[in-house]
Scaffold this motif. Sequence first.
Motif, PDB file in Angstrom:
ATOM      1  N   CYS A   1      -6.247   2.227  -2.951  1.00 15.08           N
ATOM      2  CA  CYS A   1      -5.648   2.651  -2.195  1.00 15.08           C
ATOM      3  C   CYS A   1      -4.522   3.728  -2.748  1.00 15.08           C
ATOM      4  O   CYS A   1      -3.677   2.917  -3.644  1.00 15.08           O
TER       5      CYS A   1
ATOM      6  N   LYS B   1       4.535  -8.329   7.023  1.00 15.47           N
ATOM      7  CA  LYS B   1       5.460  -7.791   6.060  1.00 15.47           C
ATOM      8  C   LYS B   1       4.925  -8.004   4.638  1.00 15.47           C
ATOM      9  O   LYS B   1       4.952  -7.167   3.635  1.00 15.47           O
TER      10      LYS B   1
ATOM     11  N   GLY C   1      -0.850  -7.818  -1.884  1.00 17.36           N
ATOM     12  CA  GLY C   1      -1.262  -6.284  -2.365  1.00 17.36           C
ATOM     13  C   GLY C   1      -0.026  -5.336  -1.901  1.00 17.36           C
ATOM     14  O   GLY C   1       0.260  -4.421  -2.495  1.00 17.36           O
ATOM     15  N   GLY C   2       0.765  -6.064  -1.029  1.00 18.68           N
ATOM     16  CA  GLY C   2       2.062  -5.319  -0.761  1.00 18.68           C
ATOM     17  C   GLY C   2       1.864  -4.084   0.363  1.00 18.68           C
ATOM     18  O   GLY C   2       0.749  -3.691   0.726  1.00 18.68           O
ATOM     19  N   GLN C   3       3.200  -3.661   0.750  1.00 14.92           N
ATOM     20  CA  GLN C   3       3.165  -2.382   1.544  1.00 14.92           C
ATOM     21  C   GLN C   3       3.335  -1.326   0.671  1.00 14.92           C
ATOM     22  O   GLN C   3       4.268  -1.146  -0.003  1.00 14.92           O
ATOM     23  N   VAL C   4       2.257  -0.447   0.754  1.00 12.84           N
ATOM     24  CA  VAL C   4       2.266   0.712  -0.256  1.00 12.84           C
ATOM     25  C   VAL C   4       2.497   2.057   0.407  1.00 12.84           C
ATOM     26  O   VAL C   4       1.422   2.409   1.272  1.00 12.84           O
ATOM     27  N   LEU C   5       3.544   2.762   0.378  1.00 12.80           N
ATOM     28  CA  LEU C   5       3.632   3.811   1.380  1.00 12.80           C
ATOM     29  C   LEU C   5       2.771   5.331   0.967  1.00 12.80           C
ATOM     30  O   LEU C   5       2.269   5.619   1.790  1.00 12.80           O
ATOM     31  N   GLY C   6       2.448   5.429  -0.155  1.00 11.95           N
ATOM     32  CA  GLY C   6       1.824   6.670  -0.770  1.00 11.95           C
ATOM     33  C   GLY C   6       2.699   7.671  -0.351  1.00 11.95           C
ATOM     34  O   GLY C   6       3.724   7.846  -0.194  1.00 11.95           O
TER      35      GLY C   6
END
Lengths: 361, 147
Positions: free
Chosen positions: A101, A110, A114-119
Amino acid sequence: MYVAVKGGEKAIEAAHGWLAEERRGDPRVAELSVAQIRGQMSLAVGRVMAEGSLYDPDLAALAIKQARGDLIEAIFLIRAYRTTLPRFGASEPVETGAMRCDRRISAVFKDAPGGQVLGPTFDYTHRLLDFALAAEGEAPEAARVEAAEEAMPHIMGYLDREGLMEREADGADVPPDMTREPMELPADRALRLQALARGDEGFLLGLAYSTQRGYARNHAFVAELRIGAVAVEMEIPELGFAIELGEVMLTECETVNQFTGSKTEPPQFTRGYGLVFGQTERKAIAMALVDRALRWGELGEEDEGAPAQDEEFVLMHCDNIQATGFLEHIKLPHYVDFQSELELVRKLRAQVTAAPQGAAK
Amino acid sequence: MGENSERKAWMGLLARAPADDLDRLWRATGLVPEHERLRAPEVGAVMVRGRAGAEGAAFNLGEMVVTRCAVRLGDGRVGHGHVQGRGKAHAEQAALIDALMQGGEAVRVREGVLDPLARAEAARRDERAGKAAATKVDFFTLVRGED
């Protein structure tokens, strides 16, 4: 009587010559290369691949150049090219859970493992024009940190474990293919998803928005949106096993929607699904919302008569190449058709004026 | 199965490799194996499938462009290449390497072509994963004003 007319060859030739010159633009300005379009217009490339229904970034970039940036024209070129290719087979269904990803966010959890990955997102930008881009500058460099070897499981799995989530039904081993057989209605989910995946972004965006505004009530949360590279595997008959043919960049959106349950089923969430070639998140979210709206029948919901619930309306009008083909053909010569209309109107008018005064009542 | 998994790995690596990188490494090996084409390089499409909700019914997502080629070396070894995109030379090189990997040249080809390709791919993936990791959100809770 049918009268064939010919003519215009010279005019057409000159028009295409001028088109080529206009496409090139001012010759004192450097010509745009296909590699530049591929690298610097990559979201346009993604859209052309998605709606052209053919993954090849180089070809999509070439099509954008040839079409002078008209993306529907570029999609048309890709669709036409696609028809010239022999079909080698079909891949195994891609494993989006194993996606590498670039971006992965959830609007419902939240602390997703694996977390919130903004990219590389436009979100949280101020949408102010950046005049620095109008000048040539140094190539920017993204920040990097050591990446943890952490799995990024689908968020849906967590809801699933508690039994709160509707399970996806199995389908046919060989899904229907609208590029091989004419689309038959009612369509099953697989056929709908195929049509939506190649459907026009603007059309699906409008329909998805209509569901949010109350035309087919189903409030959606984005359970997960992920963008990244996924391996494509296909079984090779000569080898007797499956090999990787390459990787594609995909955008996947899974929505959770409310469902009240029924006499036989306890309350559980329902789901909508979007999967699209390229970095195309607006389209993927729209697809998931429209997919969910079209599922009213199988979920025992009411038909509210909303456009997004109308399978025939959605599936028969979401293809921008079909639409533009029919729309634009009306600008081509219809001299004979129009001649007959003209004669009919003249005849009707003559009848009205010739009619005796008293009969007009 | 174990034998296949090794072959699968190099075929996948060759399919994903940038054509220019493969071409450069392949030429540098100096190998010019005699071969016949069982299938001349051919450009075609593969229908890519997905699953509804990532786990349900399979559906046709759209096609991807693939080029395939099959070769037979003088000693009878057969190699297959299936690569992403329209690279005919790419597909033929992949097929030749697949054939060579099944015999005496395997070490030379692995060291000269496959290992460098694998390292370059790992580096590209690391770089991207590192950039993604830098955009991971660290949540923190603001001090609440109750006390």
